[in-house]
Write an enzyme that holds these catalytic residues in place. Structure first.
Site, short mmCIF file in Angstrom:
data_model
loop_
_atom_site.label_atom_id
_atom_site.label_comp_id
_atom_site.label_asym_id
_atom_site.label_seq_id
_atom_site.Cartn_x
_atom_site.Cartn_y
_atom_site.Cartn_z
N TYR A 69 44.38 30.17 30.41
CA TYR A 69 44.74 30.31 28.99
C TYR A 69 45.80 31.38 28.80
O TYR A 69 46.11 32.14 29.71
CB TYR A 69 43.51 30.65 28.15
CG TYR A 69 43.04 32.09 28.27
CD1 TYR A 69 43.32 33.01 27.26
CD2 TYR A 69 42.34 32.54 29.38
CE1 TYR A 69 42.90 34.34 27.36
CE2 TYR A 69 41.92 33.85 29.48
CZ TYR A 69 42.20 34.75 28.47
OH TYR A 69 41.80 36.05 28.57
N LYS B 16 44.92 34.24 34.79
CA LYS B 16 44.35 34.33 33.44
C LYS B 16 43.37 33.18 33.26
O LYS B 16 43.65 32.17 32.60
CB LYS B 16 45.45 34.33 32.38
CG LYS B 16 44.97 34.88 31.03
CD LYS B 16 46.15 35.17 30.12
CE LYS B 16 45.70 35.68 28.75
NZ LYS B 16 45.09 37.03 28.81
N GLU C 133 42.48 48.26 35.44
CA GLU C 133 42.80 47.77 34.10
C GLU C 133 41.55 47.85 33.24
O GLU C 133 40.47 48.22 33.73
CB GLU C 133 43.28 46.32 34.18
CG GLU C 133 42.23 45.35 34.71
CD GLU C 133 42.71 43.90 34.74
OE1 GLU C 133 43.80 43.62 34.19
OE2 GLU C 133 41.99 43.04 35.29
N LEU D 184 45.41 41.65 35.71
CA LEU D 184 46.21 40.64 35.03
C LEU D 184 47.43 41.38 34.47
O LEU D 184 47.29 42.28 33.64
CB LEU D 184 45.43 39.99 33.89
CG LEU D 184 46.22 38.95 33.11
CD1 LEU D 184 46.45 37.70 33.96
CD2 LEU D 184 45.54 38.59 31.81
#
Length: 280
Positions: A33, A147, A180, A204
């Protein structure tokens, strides 16, 4: 204005939309996505998002039957029909629909979902006063660069942060390396240099992250994409995280301990201002 859904050629409202219980995204989280920000009816960094969608598809052996121009046209038409000028667009591709089986048919046809919704309100205090983070031991898979709609690890971390009264959870590896956050990228500013983790399989690589680095370059601000440890984050002069909807958010506390002097810093503010200028 109306929030709308596009699903395999059908357009309607969220209440009307349905999808098969045999969709592999529903059964396996087998899909990818993107979330695209819309400013004043204009899709921001759409090419960047579609490039990443293609990389994610390739990483999971999913052949996209649509060209980027087709996906852009579908999205623009849905956005125009919605009449929403400040929006967030969600684009999801699942591998397709078939009876539940780990092994999929190579000829399976992917399902495409696009939604347009109004951007949720963001409190000005988040930017004026900064926010809190908690640390979260890394426990996700080794393909964070994809993702994927399989987001259980991120969901668990985000909700742990929410229960702790924090805005985000930052993942920390056993050796202390910070990668992250659950739904954003993290930056620190120390000794005149901006640092963020390299764009490898541990994170990501966010689209906002990319444009913040461009803003740093525009400001002649030294930066490096290299790993840093949690002790470096705790001692940093400034800390912030980035995301499509929130843009740049200053961090003033981690695990109950004050960081960055307990208040948002001037470098974060300058970068946010430059990011805003560059996206117009």
């Amino acid at each position: 204005m109306q929030e709308l859904v596009y699903l395999n050629g059908w357009t309607g409202t969220f209440d009307e939309a349905t999808i098969s219980v045999n969709d592999r995204g529903f059964n396996f989280g087998d899909g990818i996505y993107e979330v695209v920000r819309v400013y004043e009816s204009r899709l921001f960094a759409m090419d960047d998002h579609l490039d990443r969608l293609e990389r994610s598809a390739k990483a999971i052996d999913l052949d996209l039957p649509w060209q980027k121009q087709e996906l852009t046209a579908i999205t623009e038409e849905l956005l125009a029909e919605s009449g929403i000028s400040e929006a967030m667009v969600y684009i999801q591709v699942s591998r397709g629909t078939a009876h539940r089986n780990h092994i999929y048919n190579e000829e399976i046809k992917p399902n495409i979902l696009v939604t347009v919704r109004s951007v949720p309100e963001r409190s000005p205090a988040m930017y004026q006063n900064g926010v809190k983070l908690i640390t979260q031991p890394e426990f996700r898979w080794q393909m964070c660069h994809v993702k994927s709609i399989s987001l259980l690890g991120n969901v668990l971390a985000k909700n742990r942060a929410h229960r702790a009264g924090a805005a985000e959870a930052v993942f920390v590896h056993p050796d202390g390396t910070v990668t992250e956050c659950s739904a954003s990228n993290i930056f620190i500013y120390s000794n005149g240099q901006l640092l963020t983790h390299p764009a490898d399989n541990k994170i990501l690589a966010g689209i906002t992250r990319k444009h913040v680095l461009a803003a740093a370059e525009s400001l002649n601000l030294p930066f490096a994409e290299k790993p840093f440890k949690i002790n470096e984050l705790m001692k940093a002069e400034e800390v912030f995280f980035t995301g499509t909807i929130v843009e740049l958010v200053p961090v003033v506390e981690v695990d109950g301990q004050s960081v960055a002097g307990g208040k948002p810093g001037p470098v974060t503010a300058k970068l946010h201002q430059e990011f805003t200028s560059l996206r117009k």
